[in-house]
Design a protein around this motif. Structure first.
Motif, PDB file in Angstrom:
ATOM      1  N   LEU A   1       0.783  -1.236   0.000  1.00 41.86           N
ATOM      2  CA  LEU A   1       0.000   0.000   0.000  1.00 41.86           C
ATOM      3  C   LEU A   1       0.813   1.284   0.000  1.00 41.86           C
ATOM      4  CD1 LEU A   1      -2.738  -1.090   2.581  1.00 41.86           C
ATOM      5  CD2 LEU A   1      -3.001  -0.894   0.101  1.00 41.86           C
TER       6      LEU A   1
ATOM      7  N   ILE B   1      -7.305  -6.122   1.416  1.00 41.41           N
ATOM      8  CA  ILE B   1      -6.897  -4.716   1.262  1.00 41.41           C
ATOM      9  C   ILE B   1      -7.044  -4.222  -0.181  1.00 41.41           C
ATOM     10  CG2 ILE B   1      -5.337  -4.805   3.223  1.00 41.41           C
ATOM     11  CD1 ILE B   1      -2.996  -4.924   1.189  1.00 41.41           C
TER      12      ILE B   1
ATOM     13  N   LEU C   1      -9.143   4.139  12.125  1.00 41.45           N
ATOM     14  CA  LEU C   1      -8.943   4.625  10.755  1.00 41.45           C
ATOM     15  C   LEU C   1     -10.099   4.205   9.863  1.00 41.45           C
ATOM     16  CD1 LEU C   1      -5.137   3.846  10.185  1.00 41.45           C
ATOM     17  CD2 LEU C   1      -6.156   6.087  10.623  1.00 41.45           C
TER      18      LEU C   1
ATOM     19  N   THR D   1     -10.221   1.868   7.723  1.00 42.38           N
ATOM     20  CA  THR D   1      -9.805   1.276   6.451  1.00 42.38           C
ATOM     21  C   THR D   1      -9.580  -0.225   6.631  1.00 42.38           C
ATOM     22  OG1 THR D   1      -7.460   1.635   6.911  1.00 42.38           O
ATOM     23  CG2 THR D   1      -8.654   3.427   5.804  1.00 42.38           C
ATOM     24  N   PRO D   2      -9.633  -0.991   5.541  1.00 44.28           N
ATOM     25  CA  PRO D   2      -9.341  -2.424   5.673  1.00 44.28           C
ATOM     26  C   PRO D   2      -7.980  -2.689   6.313  1.00 44.28           C
ATOM     27  CG  PRO D   2     -10.350  -1.989   3.552  1.00 44.28           C
ATOM     28  CD  PRO D   2     -10.089  -0.645   4.183  1.00 44.28           C
TER      29      PRO D   2
ATOM     30  N   GLY E   1      -6.232  -0.689   8.282  1.00 42.32           N
ATOM     31  CA  GLY E   1      -6.261  -0.284   9.679  1.00 42.32           C
ATOM     32  C   GLY E   1      -6.936  -1.322  10.551  1.00 42.32           C
ATOM     33  N   LYS E   2      -8.050  -1.847  10.065  1.00 45.82           N
ATOM     34  CA  LYS E   2      -8.785  -2.865  10.831  1.00 45.82           C
ATOM     35  C   LYS E   2      -7.985  -4.161  10.930  1.00 45.82           C
ATOM     36  CE  LYS E   2     -13.451  -1.135   9.890  1.00 45.82           C
ATOM     37  NZ  LYS E   2     -13.820  -0.996  11.314  1.00 45.82           N
TER      38      LYS E   2
ATOM     39  N   PHE F   1      -1.755   3.246   6.169  1.00 46.80           N
ATOM     40  CA  PHE F   1      -3.029   2.519   6.289  1.00 46.80           C
ATOM     41  C   PHE F   1      -4.233   3.463   6.313  1.00 46.80           C
ATOM     42  CE2 PHE F   1      -0.598  -1.061   8.663  1.00 46.80           C
ATOM     43  CZ  PHE F   1      -0.016  -1.434   7.469  1.00 46.80           C
ATOM     44  N   ALA F   2      -4.002   4.742   6.639  1.00 49.46           N
ATOM     45  CA  ALA F   2      -5.100   5.703   6.625  1.00 49.46           C
ATOM     46  C   ALA F   2      -5.577   5.977   5.210  1.00 49.46           C
ATOM     47  CB  ALA F   2      -4.651   7.006   7.282  1.00 49.46           C
ATOM     48  N   LYS F   3      -4.716   5.773   4.227  1.00 56.09           N
ATOM     49  CA  LYS F   3      -5.052   6.090   2.831  1.00 56.09           C
ATOM     50  C   LYS F   3      -5.743   4.940   2.115  1.00 56.09           C
ATOM     51  CE  LYS F   3      -0.948   9.044   2.596  1.00 56.09           C
ATOM     52  NZ  LYS F   3       0.414   9.190   2.032  1.00 56.09           N
ATOM     53  N   ASN F   4      -5.803   3.777   2.745  1.00 54.68           N
ATOM     54  CA  ASN F   4      -6.361   2.577   2.103  1.00 54.68           C
ATOM     55  C   ASN F   4      -7.863   2.528   2.297  1.00 54.68           C
ATOM     56  OD1 ASN F   4      -6.603  -0.817   3.022  1.00 54.68           O
ATOM     57  ND2 ASN F   4      -6.471  -0.093   0.926  1.00 54.68           N
ATOM     58  N   LYS F   5      -8.586   3.351   1.535  1.00 54.76           N
ATOM     59  CA  LYS F   5     -10.045   3.418   1.672  1.00 54.76           C
ATOM     60  C   LYS F   5     -10.732   2.232   1.020  1.00 54.76           C
ATOM     61  CE  LYS F   5      -9.819   7.341   3.803  1.00 54.76           C
ATOM     62  NZ  LYS F   5     -10.053   7.402   5.251  1.00 54.76           N
TER      63      LYS F   5
END
Length: 318
Positions: free
Chosen positions: A24, A56, A213, A215-216, A218-219, A314-318
């Motif tokens: 990512l 992800i 976050l 996001t996938p 983040g989770k 990981f914050a950017k992985n929407k």
């Protein structure tokens, strides 16, 4: 230009975070994932890798299954004990949804040899698992030592062991393979051992922040690392309360921001015979062995920078 890399994994909880960070981050191009027997049997490690990539949103990154057992030994070098953390920390399946993705038909060792033979751009190799695939590839094609521009290994320990008093799991799991890799003559070889990863701890509070976050990645980070923290709290408490190392991801963070670890040039060799020390990485800090420097070893790490790198990615992985 993005930095190309191949990750060699035995995907359990910390390998999963390494895969996500490599897949990512905007400065990295994860061109392939190879799997090996280690934290669990090969088919579980392969399935877990595929689950991560699917979850992800990176199903296009290919996964290649590799060696199902150590190079020489019929099983791990010594019997696992009731105190072994591996199964407790990783289990068989990651806490992620099942996937329909399948591994490529080509064997991981064939993929490594073919990819580096045909490479036109530098491709960093990042093994964060037992080194069986890498040693096997070197046996097939010794020229890989010149074709691979950089190797960054998660493994070993100088002051710290985790599967025995003397040895870290990845090296212990196939010491003959590790011996072959460390003595192959790579021009640029970096070892990120437990000495560094135990200083780059992730806390339970930070896990909650990863989960928030939404996001996938983040989770998944929160689920995998939260589980690690729970086990470490029960069996092997870290210096920071309610925390755990996320060993493998520190290698990827180093590719993104090298200063996340502190390196020292040392001769490093692998013990393959000692009854009490099999699998030990012998780091000759005081230069008493007469061998030349063959490795850069990480003895320290910046925990906050490590977390910041993962949080931003990981914050950017929407």
């Amino acid at each position: 230009m993005k930095r190309k890399l191949i990750l060699d994994v035995d995907t359990g909880t910390d390998d999963a975070v390494a895969i996500m960070l490599a897949a990512l981050h905007e400065d990295l191009d994860l061109i392939g994932v190879t799997t090996v027997n280690g934290n669990a049997e090969l088919h579980y490690c392969t399935d877990n890798s595929l689950r991560v990539l699917d979850y992800i949103g990176k199903p296009e990154i290919p996964v290649y299954a590799g060696c199902p057992k150590p190079l020489v030994r019929n099983d791990f070098p010594i019997p696992r004990t009731k105190n072994d953390l591996t199964e407790k920390i990783h289990g068989k399946h990651l806490p992620l949804p099942e996937t329909a993705l399948k591994a490529q038909k080509q064997h991981a060792v064939e993929y490594l040899v073919e990819t580096y033979r045909n490479a036109t751009d530098p491709i960093t190799l990042v093994p964060v698992a037992p080194l069986t695939n890498i040693a096997a590839a070197l046996a097939v094609e010794p020229k890989l030592v010149d074709l691979i521009p950089e190797v960054v290994i998660m493994g070993g320990g100088h002051d710290v062991g985790n599967v025995t008093p003397a040895a870290e799991f990845n090296i212990w799991a196939d010491p003959e393979a590790a011996y072959a890799v460390f003595n192959a003559g790579f021009e640029k070889l970096t070892m990120v051992p437990l000495d560094a990863t135990h200083k780059a701890l992730v806390t339970a509070t930070q896990c909650r922040q990863f989960d928030e976050l939404g996001t996938p990645a983040g989770k998944a980070m929160a689920a995998c690392t939260g589980h690690r923290i729970g086990i470490h709290d029960k069996i092997q408490k870290m210096d920071v309360e309610h925390s755990a190392p996320v060993h493998d991801a520190l290698c990827i963070a180093h590719l993104i921001q090298p200063e996340v670890i502190t390196l020292e040039e040392c001769p490093v060799d692998i013990e393959t015979q000692g009854a009490l020390t099999v699998g030990r990485t012998v780091v000759d800090k005081n230069r008493r062995g007469g061998k030349p420097v063959n490795c850069k070893v990480a003895f320290d790490a910046n925990a906050q920078l490590f977390v910041d790198i993962m949080m931003d990615t990981f914050a950017k992985n929407k």
